[in-house]
Motif scaffolding. Structure first.
Motif, PDB file in Angstrom:
ATOM      1  N   GLN A 296     -16.127 -25.927  13.771  1.00  0.00           N
ATOM      2  CA  GLN A 296     -16.433 -26.621  12.528  1.00  0.00           C
ATOM      3  C   GLN A 296     -15.202 -26.571  11.634  1.00  0.00           C
ATOM      4  N   LYS A 297     -14.778 -27.707  11.144  1.00  0.00           N
ATOM      5  CA  LYS A 297     -13.618 -27.773  10.256  1.00  0.00           C
ATOM      6  C   LYS A 297     -14.129 -28.043   8.855  1.00  0.00           C
ATOM      7  N   LYS A 298     -13.647 -27.283   7.885  1.00  0.00           N
ATOM      8  CA  LYS A 298     -14.035 -27.545   6.487  1.00  0.00           C
ATOM      9  C   LYS A 298     -12.738 -27.665   5.704  1.00  0.00           C
ATOM     10  N   TYR A 299     -12.208 -28.874   5.600  1.00  0.00           N
ATOM     11  CA  TYR A 299     -10.975 -29.087   4.851  1.00  0.00           C
ATOM     12  C   TYR A 299     -11.307 -29.517   3.439  1.00  0.00           C
ATOM     13  N   GLY A 300     -10.798 -28.832   2.470  1.00  0.00           N
ATOM     14  CA  GLY A 300     -11.036 -29.172   1.068  1.00  0.00           C
ATOM     15  C   GLY A 300     -10.201 -30.378   0.654  1.00  0.00           C
ATOM     16  N   ASP A 301     -10.515 -30.839  -0.608  1.00  0.00           N
ATOM     17  CA  ASP A 301      -9.763 -31.998  -1.106  1.00  0.00           C
ATOM     18  C   ASP A 301      -8.479 -31.541  -1.783  1.00  0.00           C
ATOM     19  N   GLY A 302      -7.545 -32.481  -1.783  1.00  0.00           N
ATOM     20  CA  GLY A 302      -6.296 -32.266  -2.546  1.00  0.00           C
ATOM     21  C   GLY A 302      -5.481 -31.079  -2.106  1.00  0.00           C
TER      22      GLY A 302
END
Ligand code: ADP
Length: 679
Positions: free
Chosen positions: A556-562
């Motif tokens: 599972q990848k959880k990439y945040g914004d900015g």
């Protein structure tokens, strides 16, 4: 035995001198003072006794002189009557007046009465004729047995006789002297002299026994004839003898004066033994002085003992103080020796950096002798390639931050040689918080650095040299496995696969060593280039895709914004993400879960890789980031591994100013976190 012990022994050793110094002289002084008292008392007593005896003798002779004068008077009266003529009253008065007058005017100055009693014991004449004496004219003495007894005795002995003390007709106690008159062999009566006892004993009353100026003895005296049933006090008053049987004291001359009570002394007056009773004054200066001497002795003895005690204590104090100071001096000496001869350079400067102390190691490290260094500015002696300013800055930072500085430094020796040293500079403040000294300790680590460099170079060279043959092995094995060199059996294939795995591991190890030696020698190229972490993460995951699929791991990848680009270089970013993700997949069994989170927080980017794998045992947690360490729980399950990955990761992250840590539970899973600064 240590020097310190002497201070403990000192008080014990001091007990014997204490006895000798305090107790023995104290006793001697006490004895001396007692001796002086006894002698003083003896002298006083002797003096008192002499005064007393002299007084008694003097008084006795005065009374006897009176009696003699009176007996001369009675004798001459008898002679006057015995002359043969009929004596008429006028002639008697004339004669008596001269006699009484001469005695009254003479040295004994005593009033007397002269009388004539005829042969029938009737008083015929009396002189002086006053009211009292008028009573006795015509008195018949036959009615007085006491007087008759004296008259008879005088008559038969033909000599003068004194009566016992009697109550006179005139109303006073007194004595009468009878002298028998014979005319041509015929008895013609008696000539008699009458005197009052108080007049006779006047010398007692006026003696210094009563009025002694020195008050050695004071009489409350009275004088009594032994055996008499009357006692007449010195006023001549009649009192009853309380004892009745007064005893003659033969040793009266040497009578020792008692402190209280009466003293009696016998004296002979008019052929009779009289007892002089004296009461010495209670205020007896002999005793008083004895008491005074004893008191003074006591005071002196106390003062003396106090002085000795004080001296003894003071000496004890001085001894222990001296011991303390000696111990302190010894300790200081030890410290000085240790500091002087320490292998590290130790320097003390004042607040301005002027050297006030330097140990011997200065010469070894800088080439300056300690005496050359003292008085000079530290930054001038310990020359910096960056100049004196470097030190000036350093001092002001230490001063404001109020804490020690520890770091590596490059200095220049007296002869111009450049050397590397570890330096620690500590500020020393006084009680008010003002900086007074800097203490600097410096160790030349040039040699160690050179050695490290040589080691790194060797490892680097060896790793580099090993790289080529390992790659060759890998390629050739791959060629065999691919069947390029002809068909191979399944058995051979298994063996070749193992060789391939091992050579891959070896290549990783060698690569790791190479990276580490580079990074330790600060030669690792941290590129300036900006990188997109998300893209690198994806690329790494791509490379690991087959393993993820093989192990059926849910990713599972959880990439945040900015998420910003970070200026850490691609190679570094790859090492970080590769290590975290490879480990998570490697140490998670089939059907496990791996999550990767990358997000921005304030001025940081945080990477978190979470797995549901074997976890890290508690006892291994503290060593997880050390070189070549692998935890026991995974060694069997995953035999291939170098133990270099996390060490490299941590070193790089910290060099970038970031932080790495983890949370893990054995059998449950692990999360590794990395924080990277956004600059
Ligand atoms: P290597 O993985 O080659 O053994 P690393 O330095 O990457 O070396 O890791 C050191 C050790 O840390 C590993 O051997 C393993 O014991 C432990 N470890 C690292 N990551 C994990 C993980 N995700 N789960 C469990 N143990 C791990």
């Amino acid at each position: 035995m240590e020097e310190g012990d002497t201070s403990l022994n000192a008080p014990k050793l001091f007990i014997l001198p204490g006895i000798l110094v305090v107790i023995i002289p104290g006793l001697l002084v006490l004895l001396l003072l007692i001796g002086i008292n006894i002698i003083g008392y003896g002298l006083e007593l002797g003096f008192s006794r002499t005064v007393y005896n002299n007084e008694v003798e003097g008084t006795k002779s005065l009374i006897n002189r009176r009696l003699q004068a009176v007996s001369v008077a009675v004798e001459s009266t008898r002679a006057f009557f015995a002359s043969g003529n009929e004596i008429n009253k006028e002639e008697f008065d004339l004669f008596s007046s001269a006699l009484v007058g001469s005695i009254a005017a003479g040295p004994i100055a005593m009033p007397i009465t002269i009388e004539w009693v005829d042969a029938n014991n009737n008083i015929r004449y009396a002189y002086p004729m006053n009211e009292d004496n008028a009573k006795v004219i015509g008195l018949d003495l036959n009615q007085y047995p006491n007087r008759l007894l004296s008259i008879e005795k005088a008559k038969t002995t033909r000599s003068t006789v004194v009566t016992e003390p009697i109550m006179l007709q005139q109303g006073y106690p007194g004595l009468i002297l009878y002298s028998p008159i014979y005319r041509g062999g015929n008895y013609f009566g008696e000539a008699l002299v009458v005197m009052r006892l108080s007049h006779l004993l006047a010398p007692v009353a006026s003696s210094s026994l009563v009025y002694s100026k020195n008050e050695y003895i004071q009489t409350k005296n009275f004088i009594v004839p032994i055996g008499a049933d009357v006692i007449l006090n010195n006023s001549g008053e009649r009192v009853i003898n309380p004892q009745g049987d007064l005893v003659k004291d033969p040793a009266a001359q040497n009578y020792i004066l008692p402190r209280t009570g009466e003293v009696s002394q016998d004296i002979v007056i008019a052929d009779k033994v009289w007892q002089l009773k004296l009461t010495p004054s209670y205020i007896d200066s002999a005793y008083q002085r004895t008491e005074l001497y004893a008191g003074i002795s006591f005071v002196f003895e106390s003062l003396f003992l106090f002085f000795l005690w004080f001296a003894y204590r003071r000496r004890g104090q001085i001894v222990s103080e001296r011991n303390k100071i000696e111990k302190l001096a010894n300790d200081l000496q030890k410290f000085k020796l240790a500091v002087d001869n320490a292998s590290d350079q130790i320097v003390i400067t004042d607040a301005e950096g002027i050297v006030i102390y330097g140990n011997r190691a200065i010469e070894k490290i800088t080439g300056y002798k300690p005496e050359e260094a003292i008085g000079k500015k530290a930054g001038v002696l310990w020359r910096q390639p960056m100049g004196l300013e470097y030190y000036q800055n350093l001092w002001s930072v230490i001063k404001t931050q109020k804490k020690e500085y520890v770091g590596e430094i490059t200095n220049i020796k007296k002869d111009g040689t450049v050397y590397t040293a570890i330096i620690s500079i500590s500020p020393i403040f006084d009680v008010r918080g003002a900086l007074i000294y800097f203490v600097g300790i410096e160790r030349d680590i040039s040699k160690e650095r050179a050695l490290d460099k040589a080691k790194s170079e060797f490892i680097s060279l060896a790793s580099h040299q090993l790289g080529t043959p390992i790659t060759a092995i890998s390629w050739n094995v791959e060629a065999l496995l691919d069947g390029d060199k002809g068909p191979i059996s399944e058995e051979q294939k298994t063996v070749l696969k193992q060789i391939h795995e091992s050579s891959k591991n070896m290549a990783e190890l060698v690569g790791g060593f190479l990276d580490i030696t580079k990074i330790e020698a600060s030669g690792f190229p941290i590129e300036e280039g900006e990188v997109d972490l998300l893209q690198i993460s994806d690329s790494v995951l791509n490379e690991l895709a087959s393993q993820i699929t093989d192990k059926k791991i849910v990713l599972q990848k959880k990439y945040g914004d900015g998420i910003p680009y970070l200026a850490i270089g691609t190679k570094t970013a790859r090492i970080i993400l590769q290590n975290l993700l490879t480990n998570a997949i490697k140490y998670t069994p089939e059907n496990g879960k791996v999550d990767i989170t990358i997000e921005k927080t304030d001025n940081k980017v945080m990477i978190a890789v979470k797995d549901s794998g074997y976890g890290i045992p508690d006892e291994a947690k503290s060593r997880i980031f050390t070189k070549l360490f692998r935890a026991d729980n995974i060694k069997e399950k995953v035999p291939m591994g170098t133990g270099l990955g996390l060490y490299l990761l941590k070193t790089l992250v910290e060099r970038l100013g970031g932080r790495v840590w983890f949370e893990s539970k054995e059998g449950v899973g692990t999360v590794f976190y990395v924080n990277l600064l956004i600059k």
